[in-house]
Design a protein around this motif. Structure first.
Motif, PDB file in Angstrom:
ATOM      1  N   LYS A 122     -31.774   4.952  21.180  1.00 62.43           N
ATOM      2  CA  LYS A 122     -32.334   5.073  21.986  1.00 62.43           C
ATOM      3  C   LYS A 122     -33.006   4.255  22.540  1.00 62.43           C
ATOM      4  N   ARG A 123     -34.970   4.447  21.480  1.00 63.32           N
ATOM      5  CA  ARG A 123     -36.206   3.299  20.966  1.00 63.32           C
ATOM      6  C   ARG A 123     -35.685   1.791  20.241  1.00 63.32           C
ATOM      7  N   GLY A 124     -34.782   1.807  19.439  1.00 61.67           N
ATOM      8  CA  GLY A 124     -33.741   1.213  19.549  1.00 61.67           C
ATOM      9  C   GLY A 124     -33.861  -0.254  20.811  1.00 61.67           C
ATOM     10  N   MET A 125     -32.787   0.520  21.215  1.00 62.36           N
ATOM     11  CA  MET A 125     -31.816  -0.041  22.271  1.00 62.36           C
ATOM     12  C   MET A 125     -32.955  -0.695  23.713  1.00 62.36           C
ATOM     13  N   GLU A 126     -33.710   0.499  23.457  1.00 64.44           N
ATOM     14  CA  GLU A 126     -34.558   0.691  25.046  1.00 64.44           C
ATOM     15  C   GLU A 126     -35.960  -1.181  24.320  1.00 64.44           C
ATOM     16  N   LEU A 127     -35.765  -1.704  23.080  1.00 59.02           N
ATOM     17  CA  LEU A 127     -37.281  -2.219  22.322  1.00 59.02           C
ATOM     18  C   LEU A 127     -36.109  -3.789  22.463  1.00 59.02           C
ATOM     19  N   LEU A 128     -34.712  -3.817  22.793  1.00 59.77           N
ATOM     20  CA  LEU A 128     -34.087  -5.287  22.132  1.00 59.77           C
ATOM     21  C   LEU A 128     -33.739  -5.470  24.595  1.00 59.77           C
ATOM     22  N   ASP A 129     -33.709  -4.098  25.170  1.00 55.65           N
ATOM     23  CA  ASP A 129     -34.246  -4.773  26.397  1.00 55.65           C
ATOM     24  C   ASP A 129     -34.888  -5.191  27.114  1.00 55.65           C
ATOM     25  N   VAL A 130     -36.577  -4.780  26.631  1.00 51.43           N
ATOM     26  CA  VAL A 130     -37.395  -5.034  26.853  1.00 51.43           C
ATOM     27  C   VAL A 130     -37.344  -7.053  26.375  1.00 51.43           C
ATOM     28  N   ALA A 131     -36.350  -7.134  25.077  1.00 50.27           N
ATOM     29  CA  ALA A 131     -37.023  -8.999  24.134  1.00 50.27           C
ATOM     30  C   ALA A 131     -35.984  -9.486  25.732  1.00 50.27           C
ATOM     31  N   MET A 132     -34.950  -8.479  26.237  1.00 42.35           N
ATOM     32  CA  MET A 132     -33.865  -9.260  27.119  1.00 42.35           C
ATOM     33  C   MET A 132     -34.250 -10.070  27.791  1.00 42.35           C
ATOM     34  N   LYS A 133     -35.345  -8.749  28.794  1.00 43.19           N
ATOM     35  CA  LYS A 133     -35.600  -9.177  29.974  1.00 43.19           C
ATOM     36  C   LYS A 133     -37.180 -10.039  29.513  1.00 43.19           C
ATOM     37  N   LYS A 134     -37.795 -10.473  28.318  1.00 35.82           N
ATOM     38  CA  LYS A 134     -39.014 -11.518  28.126  1.00 35.82           C
ATOM     39  C   LYS A 134     -38.143 -12.143  28.036  1.00 35.82           C
ATOM     40  N   ALA A 135     -37.185 -12.729  27.483  1.00 34.78           N
ATOM     41  CA  ALA A 135     -36.347 -14.024  27.067  1.00 34.78           C
ATOM     42  C   ALA A 135     -36.246 -14.758  28.221  1.00 34.78           C
TER      43      ALA A 135
END
Length: 117
Positions: A57-70
């Motif tokens: 879950k934390r890994g997916m949240e980090l990926l979501d944050v990365a996608m938003k930042k991009a």
């Protein structure tokens, strides 16, 4: 060089520098977020149960944050690109003969380089 031309050149240079800096910072942030997410997901693959679910879950949240930042950086780059295009358009309209001379010079240079091959 007149004042308008100098201002347009300075504005274009400043905008290009700002875009470059923002893209570099965002690229570093996104890479860090993706690496962290990969580590968490790799660790979660070795585990089972509730702890593995939390890590995934934390890994997916980090990926979501990365996608938003991009996405944010892409939007900023688009806005800055439009500003640069507008500045270039203004410069070309204010200095048509300089622009024609510069384009002819670049064309001549490319022709000479290609002619040698």
């Amino acid at each position: 060089m007149d004042n308008t031309t100098r201002n347009a050149t300075n504005a274009a240079s400043s905008a290009a520098s700002s875009v470059s800096s923002s893209l570099s910072d965002a690229q570093t942030d996104v890479k860090t977020l993706v690496k962290d997410a990969q580590s968490l997901l790799t660790a979660a693959a070795a585990l089972t149960g509730e702890k593995a679910d939390d890590l995934r879950k934390r890994g997916m949240e980090l990926l979501d944050v990365a996608m938003k930042k991009a996405g944010e950086v892409q939007g900023q780059a688009l806005v800055k690109g439009k500003e640069l295009a507008k500045t270039a358009d203004t410069y070309v309209q204010d200095n048509p003969w300089r622009t024609v001379a510069a384009a002819a010079g670049v064309g001549l240079l490319v022709g000479v380089i290609l002619g040698r091959k």
